[in-house]
Scaffold this motif. Structure first.
Motif, mmCIF file in Angstrom:
data_model
loop_
_atom_site.group_PDB
_atom_site.id
_atom_site.type_symbol
_atom_site.label_atom_id
_atom_site.label_comp_id
_atom_site.label_asym_id
_atom_site.label_seq_id
_atom_site.Cartn_x
_atom_site.Cartn_y
_atom_site.Cartn_z
ATOM 1 N N GLU A 55 0.392 -1.042 0.077
ATOM 2 C CA GLU A 55 0.149 -0.391 0.089
ATOM 3 C C GLU A 55 0.466 1.698 -0.017
ATOM 4 O O GLU A 55 0.586 2.166 -0.548
ATOM 5 C CB GLU A 55 -0.762 0.334 1.603
ATOM 6 C CG GLU A 55 -1.478 -0.775 1.391
ATOM 7 C CD GLU A 55 -2.549 -0.809 2.384
ATOM 8 O OE1 GLU A 55 -3.618 -1.849 2.731
ATOM 9 O OE2 GLU A 55 -2.311 -0.502 3.474
ATOM 10 N N LEU A 56 1.799 1.339 1.004
ATOM 11 C CA LEU A 56 2.839 2.341 0.772
ATOM 12 C C LEU A 56 3.632 2.406 -0.180
ATOM 13 O O LEU A 56 3.402 3.763 -0.444
ATOM 14 C CB LEU A 56 4.059 2.327 2.208
ATOM 15 C CG LEU A 56 3.283 2.192 3.519
ATOM 16 C CD1 LEU A 56 4.104 1.678 4.911
ATOM 17 C CD2 LEU A 56 2.894 4.205 3.752
ATOM 18 N N VAL A 57 4.190 1.674 -1.151
ATOM 19 C CA VAL A 57 4.019 1.574 -2.262
ATOM 20 C C VAL A 57 3.924 2.610 -3.419
ATOM 21 O O VAL A 57 4.255 3.182 -3.830
ATOM 22 C CB VAL A 57 5.469 0.635 -2.801
ATOM 23 C CG1 VAL A 57 5.582 0.539 -4.603
ATOM 24 C CG2 VAL A 57 6.092 -0.241 -1.938
ATOM 25 N N ASP A 58 2.237 2.094 -3.284
ATOM 26 C CA ASP A 58 1.298 2.497 -4.019
ATOM 27 C C ASP A 58 0.861 4.286 -3.810
ATOM 28 O O ASP A 58 0.958 5.044 -4.682
ATOM 29 C CB ASP A 58 0.099 1.559 -3.926
ATOM 30 C CG ASP A 58 -0.248 0.794 -4.573
ATOM 31 O OD1 ASP A 58 0.965 0.047 -5.532
ATOM 32 O OD2 ASP A 58 -0.760 -0.002 -5.015
ATOM 33 N N TRP A 59 0.897 4.090 -2.695
ATOM 34 C CA TRP A 59 0.915 5.818 -2.176
ATOM 35 C C TRP A 59 1.999 6.453 -2.585
ATOM 36 O O TRP A 59 1.183 7.692 -3.201
ATOM 37 C CB TRP A 59 0.362 5.560 -0.853
ATOM 38 C CG TRP A 59 0.393 7.189 0.493
ATOM 39 C CD1 TRP A 59 -0.461 8.260 -0.139
ATOM 40 C CD2 TRP A 59 1.390 7.489 1.154
ATOM 41 N NE1 TRP A 59 0.020 9.137 0.549
ATOM 42 C CE2 TRP A 59 0.895 9.009 1.458
ATOM 43 C CE3 TRP A 59 2.840 6.571 1.601
ATOM 44 C CZ2 TRP A 59 1.787 9.276 2.285
ATOM 45 C CZ3 TRP A 59 3.351 7.835 2.631
ATOM 46 C CH2 TRP A 59 3.216 8.420 3.260
ATOM 47 N N VAL A 60 2.959 6.215 -2.649
ATOM 48 C CA VAL A 60 4.478 6.626 -2.441
ATOM 49 C C VAL A 60 4.362 7.538 -4.259
ATOM 50 O O VAL A 60 4.973 8.084 -4.656
ATOM 51 C CB VAL A 60 6.012 6.630 -2.137
ATOM 52 C CG1 VAL A 60 7.482 7.089 -2.402
ATOM 53 C CG2 VAL A 60 5.851 6.697 -0.726
ATOM 54 N N ARG A 61 4.173 6.538 -4.709
ATOM 55 C CA ARG A 61 4.475 6.636 -6.462
ATOM 56 C C ARG A 61 3.085 7.479 -6.734
ATOM 57 O O ARG A 61 3.496 8.310 -8.413
ATOM 58 C CB ARG A 61 3.949 5.351 -7.578
ATOM 59 C CG ARG A 61 4.965 4.035 -6.849
ATOM 60 C CD ARG A 61 5.377 2.964 -7.375
ATOM 61 N NE ARG A 61 6.748 1.482 -7.837
ATOM 62 C CZ ARG A 61 6.255 0.723 -8.166
ATOM 63 N NH1 ARG A 61 5.377 -0.472 -8.319
ATOM 64 N NH2 ARG A 61 7.379 0.269 -7.809
ATOM 65 N N ARG A 62 2.226 7.884 -5.940
ATOM 66 C CA ARG A 62 1.500 8.921 -6.329
ATOM 67 C C ARG A 62 1.366 10.285 -5.904
ATOM 68 O O ARG A 62 0.475 11.151 -5.959
ATOM 69 C CB ARG A 62 -0.109 8.244 -6.465
ATOM 70 C CG ARG A 62 -0.226 7.171 -7.346
ATOM 71 C CD ARG A 62 -1.763 6.533 -7.134
ATOM 72 N NE ARG A 62 -2.170 5.744 -6.141
ATOM 73 C CZ ARG A 62 -2.609 5.484 -5.029
ATOM 74 N NH1 ARG A 62 -3.246 7.223 -5.123
ATOM 75 N NH2 ARG A 62 -2.380 4.882 -4.282
ATOM 76 N N LEU A 63 2.740 10.658 -5.125
ATOM 77 C CA LEU A 63 2.983 11.478 -3.326
ATOM 78 C C LEU A 63 3.222 12.270 -4.283
ATOM 79 O O LEU A 63 4.018 12.344 -5.104
ATOM 80 C CB LEU A 63 3.536 10.936 -2.861
ATOM 81 C CG LEU A 63 3.729 11.818 -0.946
ATOM 82 C CD1 LEU A 63 2.282 12.136 -0.873
ATOM 83 C CD2 LEU A 63 4.553 11.273 -0.570
ATOM 84 N N THR A 64 2.699 14.065 -3.827
ATOM 85 C CA THR A 64 3.195 14.593 -4.572
ATOM 86 C C THR A 64 3.919 15.467 -3.301
ATOM 87 O O THR A 64 2.798 16.076 -2.151
ATOM 88 C CB THR A 64 2.080 16.087 -4.964
ATOM 89 O OG1 THR A 64 1.083 15.919 -5.493
ATOM 90 C CG2 THR A 64 2.862 17.373 -5.653
ATOM 91 N N VAL A 65 5.337 15.299 -3.907
ATOM 92 C CA VAL A 65 6.104 16.465 -2.336
ATOM 93 C C VAL A 65 6.663 18.254 -2.976
ATOM 94 O O VAL A 65 7.536 18.453 -3.908
ATOM 95 C CB VAL A 65 7.310 15.793 -2.506
ATOM 96 C CG1 VAL A 65 8.523 16.645 -1.318
ATOM 97 C CG2 VAL A 65 7.415 13.991 -1.392
ATOM 98 N N PRO A 66 5.604 19.240 -2.142
ATOM 99 C CA PRO A 66 5.491 20.194 -3.183
ATOM 100 C C PRO A 66 7.564 20.345 -2.815
ATOM 101 O O PRO A 66 8.125 20.516 -1.604
ATOM 102 C CB PRO A 66 5.514 20.842 -1.394
ATOM 103 C CG PRO A 66 4.063 20.434 -0.416
ATOM 104 C CD PRO A 66 4.876 18.863 -0.998
ATOM 105 N N PRO A 67 7.652 21.107 -4.069
ATOM 106 C CA PRO A 67 9.172 21.653 -3.749
ATOM 107 C C PRO A 67 9.808 22.453 -2.871
ATOM 108 O O PRO A 67 8.748 23.052 -2.198
ATOM 109 C CB PRO A 67 9.127 22.410 -5.243
ATOM 110 C CG PRO A 67 7.893 21.986 -6.166
ATOM 111 C CD PRO A 67 7.189 21.835 -4.637
#
Ligand code: 3AM
Length: 171
Positions: A55-67
């Motif tokens: 689940e975490l892998v799926d989440w991180v692959r879609r996560l937006t990190v503000p620059p």
């Protein structure tokens, strides 16, 4: 498996951090972190199940990190494990917001472990022989980031090996 979320330095910054690690090692001894292991931990998740890891892998692959840009301008240490680190002289508000946002989401996955205090840092030495020397030049680096990694920490006899399981897209 043991996981954490971290910023991973781009190659040039990794090189600069490695130079700082060499300088620190010459002064303080201890175990120098290998260049490939240098990182900034945003959230240590501890042991998670295989299902949670997926689940975490799926989440991180879609996560937006503000620059953001994190200024590394201070040396610091954690006395008990003899950790010498490089980090910011004052708390970085953007990293603080990112860390809180990540923990809000992680708690939604049923994970606990939000620390009471978040001190962004890059560990350069472990088990340093002393932490009281003042002979090092003041660091002055800027870490430009726009993504994070989900990393597995694998124990082996001489420490831990880190393997990135997922990386968020560049934002
Ligand atoms: O960012 P650094 O290198 O200081 O110390 C461990 C490392 O942090 C930390 O998580 C990062 C990747 O291993 N860590 C290990 N065990 C931990 C724990 N039980 C921990 N942080 C908090 N609680």
């Amino acid at each position: 498996m043991r996981l954490f979320l971290a910023l991973v330095p781009p190659p040039e910054l990794r090189e600069r951090l490695g130079e700082l690690a060499d300088a620190a090692h010459a002064h303080y001894g201890g175990r120098r972190m290998p260049d490939e292991s240098l990182h900034q931990t945003l959230a240590f998740l501890g042991e998670v199940s295989d299902v949670q890891a997926t689940e975490l892998v799926d989440w991180v692959r879609r996560l937006t990190v503000p620059p953001g840009e994190w200024r590394l301008d201070a040396w610091g240490h954690f006395r008990r494990p003899g950790i010498l680190w490089v980090g910011g002289h004052s708390p970085d508000p953007a990293l603080g917001r990112l860390q809180r946002r990540l923990w809000d989401a992680l708690e939604g996955f049923g994970l606990a472990g939000r620390p009471t205090r978040f001190v962004p840092h890059v560990t350069l030495l472990r088990r340093a022989e002393r932490l009281d020397a003042h002979g090092l030049p003041t660091p002055d680096l800027v870490w430009v980031y726009n993504r994070l990694d989900l990393i597995q920490s694998i124990n082996h006899d001489r420490g831990s090996r880190y393997v990135s399981l997922a990386r968020s897209p560049e934002s």
